[in-house]
Design an enzyme around this catalytic site. Structure first.
Site, PDB file in Angstrom:
ATOM      1  N   GLY A  55      -1.444  48.537   0.532  1.00 12.11           N
ATOM      2  CA  GLY A  55      -2.268  48.017  -0.565  1.00 12.11           C
ATOM      3  C   GLY A  55      -1.438  46.948  -1.253  1.00 12.11           C
ATOM      4  O   GLY A  55      -0.712  47.223  -2.203  1.00 12.11           O
ATOM      5  N   THR A  56      -1.528  45.731  -0.744  1.00  9.56           N
ATOM      6  CA  THR A  56      -0.606  44.698  -1.236  1.00  9.56           C
ATOM      7  C   THR A  56      -0.965  44.185  -2.630  1.00  9.56           C
ATOM      8  O   THR A  56      -0.154  43.515  -3.254  1.00  9.56           O
ATOM      9  CB  THR A  56      -0.539  43.519  -0.245  1.00  9.56           C
ATOM     10  N   ASN A  57      -2.171  44.548  -3.117  1.00 12.92           N
ATOM     11  CA  ASN A  57      -2.457  44.173  -4.513  1.00 12.92           C
ATOM     12  C   ASN A  57      -1.544  44.975  -5.433  1.00 12.92           C
ATOM     13  O   ASN A  57      -0.837  44.424  -6.277  1.00 12.92           O
ATOM     14  CB  ASN A  57      -3.916  44.488  -4.884  1.00 12.92           C
ATOM     15  N   ASP A  58      -1.574  46.288  -5.259  1.00 10.96           N
ATOM     16  CA  ASP A  58      -0.706  47.121  -6.085  1.00 10.96           C
ATOM     17  C   ASP A  58       0.763  46.922  -5.735  1.00 10.96           C
ATOM     18  O   ASP A  58       1.623  46.949  -6.601  1.00 10.96           O
ATOM     19  CB  ASP A  58      -1.090  48.599  -5.937  1.00 10.96           C
ATOM     20  N   ARG A  69       0.834  -1.217   0.000  1.00 10.91           N
ATOM     21  CA  ARG A  69       0.000   0.000   0.000  1.00 10.91           C
ATOM     22  C   ARG A  69       0.858   1.252   0.000  1.00 10.91           C
ATOM     23  O   ARG A  69       1.885   1.299   0.657  1.00 10.91           O
ATOM     24  CB  ARG A  69      -0.860   0.065   1.265  1.00 10.91           C
ATOM     25  N   ARG A 117     -10.598  55.844   1.636  1.00  8.78           N
ATOM     26  CA  ARG A 117      -9.521  56.113   0.679  1.00  8.78           C
ATOM     27  C   ARG A 117     -10.001  57.109  -0.368  1.00  8.78           C
ATOM     28  O   ARG A 117     -11.081  56.943  -0.946  1.00  8.78           O
ATOM     29  CB  ARG A 117      -9.100  54.824  -0.020  1.00  8.78           C
ATOM     30  N   ARG A 138     -13.438  51.903  -0.484  1.00  9.83           N
ATOM     31  CA  ARG A 138     -12.993  52.367  -1.805  1.00  9.83           C
ATOM     32  C   ARG A 138     -14.039  53.338  -2.340  1.00  9.83           C
ATOM     33  O   ARG A 138     -15.094  52.912  -2.805  1.00  9.83           O
ATOM     34  CB  ARG A 138     -12.859  51.175  -2.757  1.00  9.83           C
ATOM     35  N   HIS A 168     -15.713   7.005  -2.333  1.00  7.72           N
ATOM     36  CA  HIS A 168     -14.773   7.971  -2.891  1.00  7.72           C
ATOM     37  C   HIS A 168     -15.408   9.347  -3.043  1.00  7.72           C
ATOM     38  O   HIS A 168     -14.861  10.366  -2.603  1.00  7.72           O
ATOM     39  CB  HIS A 168     -14.301   7.447  -4.256  1.00  7.72           C
ATOM     40  N   GLU A 170       1.738  51.415  -1.563  1.00  6.27           N
ATOM     41  CA  GLU A 170       1.470  50.461  -2.648  1.00  6.27           C
ATOM     42  C   GLU A 170       2.615  50.430  -3.640  1.00  6.27           C
ATOM     43  O   GLU A 170       2.522  49.778  -4.677  1.00  6.27           O
ATOM     44  CB  GLU A 170       0.194  50.862  -3.387  1.00  6.27           C
ATOM     45  N   CYS A 230      -4.686  46.029   3.479  1.00  7.17           N
ATOM     46  CA  CYS A 230      -6.052  45.938   2.952  1.00  7.17           C
ATOM     47  C   CYS A 230      -6.099  45.319   1.557  1.00  7.17           C
ATOM     48  O   CYS A 230      -7.134  45.331   0.909  1.00  7.17           O
ATOM     49  CB  CYS A 230      -6.730  47.303   2.973  1.00  7.17           C
TER      50      CYS A 230
HETATM   51  C1  PEP Z   1      -4.388  47.309  -3.067  1.00  4.83           C
HETATM   52  O1  PEP Z   1      -3.797  47.786  -4.032  1.00  4.83           O
HETATM   53  O2  PEP Z   1      -3.974  46.378  -2.398  1.00  4.83           O
HETATM   54  C2  PEP Z   1      -5.691  47.873  -2.661  1.00  4.83           C
HETATM   55  C3  PEP Z   1      -6.309  47.430  -1.591  1.00  4.83           C
HETATM   56  O3  PEP Z   1      -6.233  48.787  -3.476  1.00  4.83           O
HETATM   57  P1  PEP Z   1      -7.018  48.441  -4.806  1.00  4.83           P
HETATM   58  O4  PEP Z   1      -7.176  46.975  -4.882  1.00  4.83           O
HETATM   59  O5  PEP Z   1      -8.292  49.174  -4.733  1.00  4.83           O
HETATM   60  O6  PEP Z   1      -6.075  48.986  -5.836  1.00  4.83           O
HETATM   61 MG    MG Z   2      -4.335  49.743  -4.765  1.00  2.00          MG
END
Ligand code: PEP
Ligand code: MG
Length: 921
Positions: free
Chosen positions: A804-807, A103, A647, A592, A477, A783, A869
């Protein structure tokens, strides 16, 4: 020969003595199954003798291109001889043969993904020997035909249907319904037929070791059987379904699987024998009751394959011949829970009245069950509250937030089955995994309807909204996988008769015939199927979830802690704010404001941007001020006494304008229709202006704080709206609004300096107008890498930081957040250039920028608040890193992720306290 130990022995020998070379802590070496087999021996449970070949051996074998590491085969050979000595039997012995199971068992449970071979060691000669020993030809021929079938399918890749077809035909000819009813002679004949199928379908060129007298023969040498079976199990680590499963569950590819070679215990030795799968508690709802199924006179795969209808485990003690084993099993359930301090699942076999444990592990469970079990185990004193909080997988909470049938909807049940995995789903009927994948790719939600799923169906199960099977129990399963994935599943709906080839299913007792594409709804919490689409609703957070989240809050916000871990929400309307408060958000971390310019307000903002006329612009601003003030009044009322980070407008303004190509088409049509010249001139001017605003790289262009210097009236109008709403609530309603203004996409300290000055001027003016004191902090949204690197300069004029960790991910990597995930990140993941999608889970480079900026900011202002955020604020792995490595004070995420973030934050806090903080990515 290397010094590496490759083989670990375990289990009882023929005389009942035990040997244990491993332990449960060794799962990276022995795999989960091997480690727990060793552990069961350690605590004195009955485990058939065997040995485990390490995961490292598998990795060495597969990275060398399926070549055995030096000395490994010799060590296995030695362990096999030792096992034979311990069991007092030899593999292939024509008098009294030893038979073994082979197995797989990886460090993390991957149910049904890899291979297993049972009854290995049976040959023509040893079969006769076993008959002589047991006097049970029916059992022996049944075992031998199973072995040939499994070996052919699993080890040699021969199509399993060929054997199933032969078996079905045999049943038809014999006029019996089940395999167990076939006579010993008929089973013996099947052995011959199966061997013929084997010889016809296995290539001698690929397997010269199988050639006997010039042709392929079923191997009669157990050592060849064993070597090939072990190689097949090693190979199954890299099979397609195992790779998909690992990817879906975040299991690294370089762990390998162990192989467990173990003396067979027989559940198919007549009415005193049985085999089963069970859980110490109910894995679907967590109830304190034994849960599972067994079959008398059967082997393990019969239970999970859903071929025979299983018996609930509670009935085991009702079989007099199995009563002793049932009592032993009940005692072992308790021992296991007391030992592992958790709900366990087990596989067992009863051979002629004697109970043998074949496997145990901490059992997989639904989110509902996870909560209930954790809470009850705290009540029972088995674990403490911290352990309970640590034990819940934050991502699994999503299951609870999954939709259910709206109870106010009128539901007519079409068919009933087992409530195998909770949650409800609506979709088009599809009858194959490929069709499920195709439907999902076209954005059509679907329900995968199958007789029973098998591991190859994994991709379809992942693609489908829900799963419905007409066969199989709650440990089948489909049920196990769906629960793990959090997908709704109803199984064992026996009224549904599926003709997968014709892509239709008849529903017994009704006139209904389901065709591909028909819409159905399933509810895996109740186990029902409904024709048509039932409206779905989300569940409220009450009861067990609330208890665990309250414990989580106590941990993350512990009174007196110098670093509490706060959770806020990203919300830009009062409804979301209210929802998030219900989910336990402490404040709004990101509002936002551009979302407040959509709908019928879009025209206003367009007029502002496109008009040269100062009066028009002033008029628009006044109207926008009125509506935005109204928006903030509502938001601040809901969020009374809680921070709301507003913001200022951020996106490139063209996002509010018409798409220029569409406007051009419209203009051309109007020209062709002979529209008045005045209208056409207006349209042309508008098009010129929109074209004039186009940018090559809008995400790096006129957006964020930059807008405030090009169109200063806009953000100042917003600050006035924020301040006016707060002032009005203080003066007129006696509330305590706590707005904070945040300046986006700052790169330069000078941007923050100038913005803060004008914002404060407006705030002071409004305070004067209303005759109230206004304390509205003005912070910076970080950002851009430059902002993080110069955070100490920026902090001089920032009241708080929020990342703003996306940017920041976009600008650190130079990956477009709008395109990278569809264009090349999947390829980067596949080629292992990236371990995770950095837009989902924070990357270590981005994390380091956050950490550095927090440190620099605090070097200037020791008590400055730092939040996050971006989307990472709702991702459990990122949450832990952001709190523990970067040192932020809060994360802010979308409303539905707030409960997940509360739990993940508490777990982060516990990890930090235990000193187990590291991010190795
Ligand atoms: C970001 O950039 O992480 C953010 C929160 O701002 P937005 O997604 O609106 O650009
Ligand atoms: Mg941003």
């Amino acid at each position: 020969m290397s010094d590496t130990k490759r083989v670990y022995r375990f289990g009882s020998d023929a005389g009942g003595a035990d040997i244990t070379e491993g332990a449960s802590s060794m799962n990276y070496t022995l795999g989960g199954k091997g480690a727990n087999l060793a552990e069961m021996c350690r605590i004195g449970l009955p485990v058939p003798g065997g040995y485990t070949i390490t995961c490292q051996t598998c990795m060495e074998y597969s990275s060398a291109g399926n070549v055995w590491p030096e000395g490994a085969l010799a060590e296995i050979e030695e362990a096999t001889r030792d096992l034979e000595a311990r069991m007092g039997k030899r593999l292939g012995d024509p008098q009294d043969p030893l038979l073994v199971s082979v197995r797989s068992g990886a460090p993390f449970s991957m149910p049904g993904m890899m291979d297993t071979v049972l009854n290995l060691g049976l040959t023509d000669a040893s079969a006769e020997g076993l008959i002589a020993q047991t006097g049970a030809p029916h059992f022996v021929w049944d075992s031998y035909r199973r072995f040939i079938q499994m070996f052919s399918d699993v080890v040699m890749g021969v199509d399993g249907d060929l054997f199933e077809n032969a078996l079905t035909e045999k049943r038809l000819v014999a006029g019996v319904k089940t395999d167990a009813e076939l006579s010993a002679d008929e089973l013996h004949e099947l052995v011959g037929e199966f061997k013929r199928i084997f010889c016809e379908h296995v290539s001698g060129e690929e397997h010269p070791e199988l050639i006997q007298n010039g042709a392929v023969a079923f191997p009669q040498d157990p050592s060849i059987q064993l070597k090939l079976a072990i190689e097949a199990v090693f190979g199954s680590w890299m099979n397609e379904r195992a790779c998909i499963y690992r990817k879906a569950n975040g299991i690294p590819d370089d762990l390998g699987t162990a192989v467990n070679v173990q003396a067979m215990a027989y559940g198919n030795k007549g009415e005193t024998s049985a085999t089963g799968v069970a859980f110490t508690r109910n894995p679907a709802n967590g109830a304190r009751e034994r849960y599972g199924d067994f079959l008398v006179n059967a082997q393990g795969e019969d239970v999970v394959a859903g071929i025979r209808n299983t018996v609930p485990i509670q009935k085991l003690a009702e079989y007099p011949a199995l009563k002793q084993a049932a009592d032993d099993l009940e005692r072992i359930f308790q021992i296991l829970e007391n030992h592992f301090h958790d709900m366990c699942d087990i596989e067992f076999t009863i051979e002629q009245g004697k109970l043998w444990m074949l496997q145990t592990r901490v059992g997989k469970r639904t989110a509902t069950a996870a909560l209930r079990i954790a809470i009850e185990m705290v009540e029972e004193g088995l674990i403490d509250k911290e352990t309970a909080v640590r034990r819940i997988d934050p991502a699994q909470l999503d299951q609870l937030l999954h939709p259910q049938f709206d109870t106010s909807a009128k539901v007519e049940v079409l068919a009933r089955g087992l409530n195998a995995s909770p949650g409800a789903a609506v979709g088009e009927v599809v009858f194959s995994s490929d069709d499920a994948v195709a439907a999902a790719a076209e954005g059509r939600p679907c329900i995968l309807v199958r007789w029973e799923t098998n591991p190859d169906d994994l991709k379809g199960m992942v693609a489908a909204e829900g799963i419905l099977t007409s066969h199989g129990g709650k440990t089948s399963h489909a049920a196990v996988i769906a629960r793990g994935m959090g997908a709704p599943c109803v199984c064992g709906v026996e009224a549904i008769h599926i003709d997968a080839a014709a892509k239709e299913a008849r529903v017994a007792g009704t006139d209904v015939v389901l065709h591909e594409g028909d819409i159905i709804s399933i509810d895996g919490t109740q186990g029902i199927v409904v024709l048509g689409a039932v409206p779905l609703v989300s569940v409220e957070l009450t009861g067990d979830l609330e208890t665990i989240l309250t414990w989580a809050d106590e941990i993350r916000l512990e009174a007196g802690s110098t670093h509490p871990y706060h959770v806020r929400v990203n919300a830009d309307n009062p409804e979301d704010a209210e929802l998030a408060l219900g989910f336990g958000a402490e404040a709004i971390g990101l509002c936002r404001t551009e979302h407040m310019f959509l709908g019928d307000r879009k025209q206003l903002i367009q007029d502002f941007i496109l008009s040269d006329d100062t009066r028009v612009r002033e008029d628009v601003l006044a109207r926008l001020l009125a509506v935005q003030t109204e928006d903030f009044l509502k938001m601040f009322r809901v969020m009374d006494n809680r921070e709301v980070v507003v913001r200022l407008i951020d996106p490139p303004l063209h996002e509010f304008l018409d798409a220029p190509r569409e406007l051009e088409v419209y203009l051309t049509k109007r020209e062709a229709a002979g529209a008045p010249e005045e209208e056409l001139a207006g349209l042309r001017a508008r098009l010129r202006r929109i074209d004039g605003m186009a940018e090559m790289n809008p995400m790096l262009g006129l957006r964020g704080v930059r807008l405030s210097f090009v169109f200063p009236e806009l953000p100042l109008m917003q600050v006035r709206a924020v301040a006016s709403a707060a002032a009005a609530l203080i003066r007129d309603e006696g509330l305590v609004p706590k707005p904070e203004v945040m300046v986006p996409l700052v790169a330069l300290a000078s941007e923050q300096v100038q913005m803060r000055a004008v914002c404060e001027q407006v705030i002071d003016e409004v305070a004067g107008e209303y005759g109230v004191a206004l304390d509205i902090p003005v912070g910076t949204m970080l950002e851009l890498p430059r902002a993080c690197i110069t955070a100490d300069e920026i902090a001089q004029d920032a009241d708080f930081f929020c990342f703003g960790t996306n940017d920041l991910t976009q600008t650190t990597f130079g990956f477009s957040r709008d395109d990278a995930e569809s264009k090349f990140i999947p390829i980067y993941l596949h080629k292992k250039l990236l371990d995770v999608n950095p837009f989902e889970t924070i990357d270590k480079g981005v994390l380091e920028l956050v950490r550095m900026a927090v440190e620099k900011g605090r070097s200037v202002k020791a008590d400055m608040h730092n939040g996050v955020c971006g989307e990472h604020g709702g991702d459990p792995a990122s949450i832990k890193a952001l709190f523990n490595v970067a040192g932020v004070d809060y994360v802010s995420c979308s409303p539905y992720r707030v409960p997940i973030a509360r739990l993940a934050a508490a777990q982060a806090k516990l990890e930090a306290e235990a000193g187990a903080v590291h991010l190795d990515r």
